[in-house]
Design a protein around this motif. Structure first.
Motif, PDB file in Angstrom:
ATOM      1  N   LEU A   4      65.067  31.091  33.192  1.00 42.92           N
ATOM      2  CA  LEU A   4      65.870  30.988  34.407  1.00 42.92           C
ATOM      3  C   LEU A   4      65.397  31.977  35.469  1.00 42.92           C
ATOM      4  O   LEU A   4      66.182  32.576  36.182  1.00 42.92           O
ATOM      5  CB  LEU A   4      67.349  31.236  34.070  1.00 42.92           C
ATOM      6  CG  LEU A   4      67.967  30.249  33.077  1.00 42.92           C
ATOM      7  CD1 LEU A   4      69.384  30.692  32.738  1.00 42.92           C
ATOM      8  CD2 LEU A   4      67.988  28.846  33.640  1.00 42.92           C
ATOM      9  N   GLY A   5      64.100  32.191  35.527  1.00 44.30           N
ATOM     10  CA  GLY A   5      63.539  33.073  36.535  1.00 44.30           C
ATOM     11  C   GLY A   5      63.700  34.549  36.222  1.00 44.30           C
ATOM     12  O   GLY A   5      63.430  35.390  37.063  1.00 44.30           O
ATOM     13  N   VAL A  11      66.497  39.984  30.705  1.00 44.79           N
ATOM     14  CA  VAL A  11      67.085  39.343  29.524  1.00 44.79           C
ATOM     15  C   VAL A  11      67.552  40.409  28.537  1.00 44.79           C
ATOM     16  O   VAL A  11      68.629  40.312  27.957  1.00 44.79           O
ATOM     17  CB  VAL A  11      66.071  38.376  28.867  1.00 44.79           C
ATOM     18  CG1 VAL A  11      66.618  37.861  27.545  1.00 44.79           C
ATOM     19  CG2 VAL A  11      65.730  37.234  29.791  1.00 44.79           C
ATOM     20  N   PHE A  12      66.755  41.452  28.351  1.00 42.28           N
ATOM     21  CA  PHE A  12      67.123  42.531  27.426  1.00 42.28           C
ATOM     22  C   PHE A  12      68.411  43.220  27.874  1.00 42.28           C
ATOM     23  O   PHE A  12      69.301  43.482  27.068  1.00 42.28           O
ATOM     24  CB  PHE A  12      65.975  43.534  27.328  1.00 42.28           C
ATOM     25  CG  PHE A  12      66.238  44.657  26.376  1.00 42.28           C
ATOM     26  CD1 PHE A  12      66.227  44.432  25.006  1.00 42.28           C
ATOM     27  CD2 PHE A  12      66.510  45.927  26.846  1.00 42.28           C
ATOM     28  CE1 PHE A  12      66.472  45.459  24.122  1.00 42.28           C
ATOM     29  CE2 PHE A  12      66.756  46.963  25.971  1.00 42.28           C
ATOM     30  CZ  PHE A  12      66.736  46.733  24.601  1.00 42.28           C
ATOM     31  N   ILE A  13      68.519  43.501  29.169  1.00 37.63           N
ATOM     32  CA  ILE A  13      69.719  44.148  29.704  1.00 37.63           C
ATOM     33  C   ILE A  13      70.927  43.231  29.510  1.00 37.63           C
ATOM     34  O   ILE A  13      72.006  43.688  29.127  1.00 37.63           O
ATOM     35  CB  ILE A  13      69.521  44.517  31.190  1.00 37.63           C
ATOM     36  CG1 ILE A  13      68.503  45.650  31.297  1.00 37.63           C
ATOM     37  CG2 ILE A  13      70.831  44.895  31.838  1.00 37.63           C
ATOM     38  CD1 ILE A  13      68.052  45.941  32.715  1.00 37.63           C
TER      39      ILE A  13
END
Length: 54
Positions: A4-5, A11-13
């Protein structure tokens, strides 16, 4: 890895936010469960004490 850009750090956060919210919910659940259990035991003891007085 783009989802999703979003790159990996984003993503990790996001995953860490979900993880911390889950831990917070588990701690709150445990505290509330302990408090309710203690309150029920105290109420039960009080009811028994009143029964013995009568």
């Amino acid at each position: 890895m783009k989802i999703l850009g979003m790159g990996f750090p984003e993503v990790f956060i996001l995953i860490m936010y979900v993880f911390f919210i889950a831990i917070f919910a588990a701690v709150v659940y445990a505290v509330v469960k302990a408090a309710v259990k203690k309150a029920i035991i105290e109420a039960h003891d009080e009811i028994e004490a009143r029964g013995k007085q009568v």
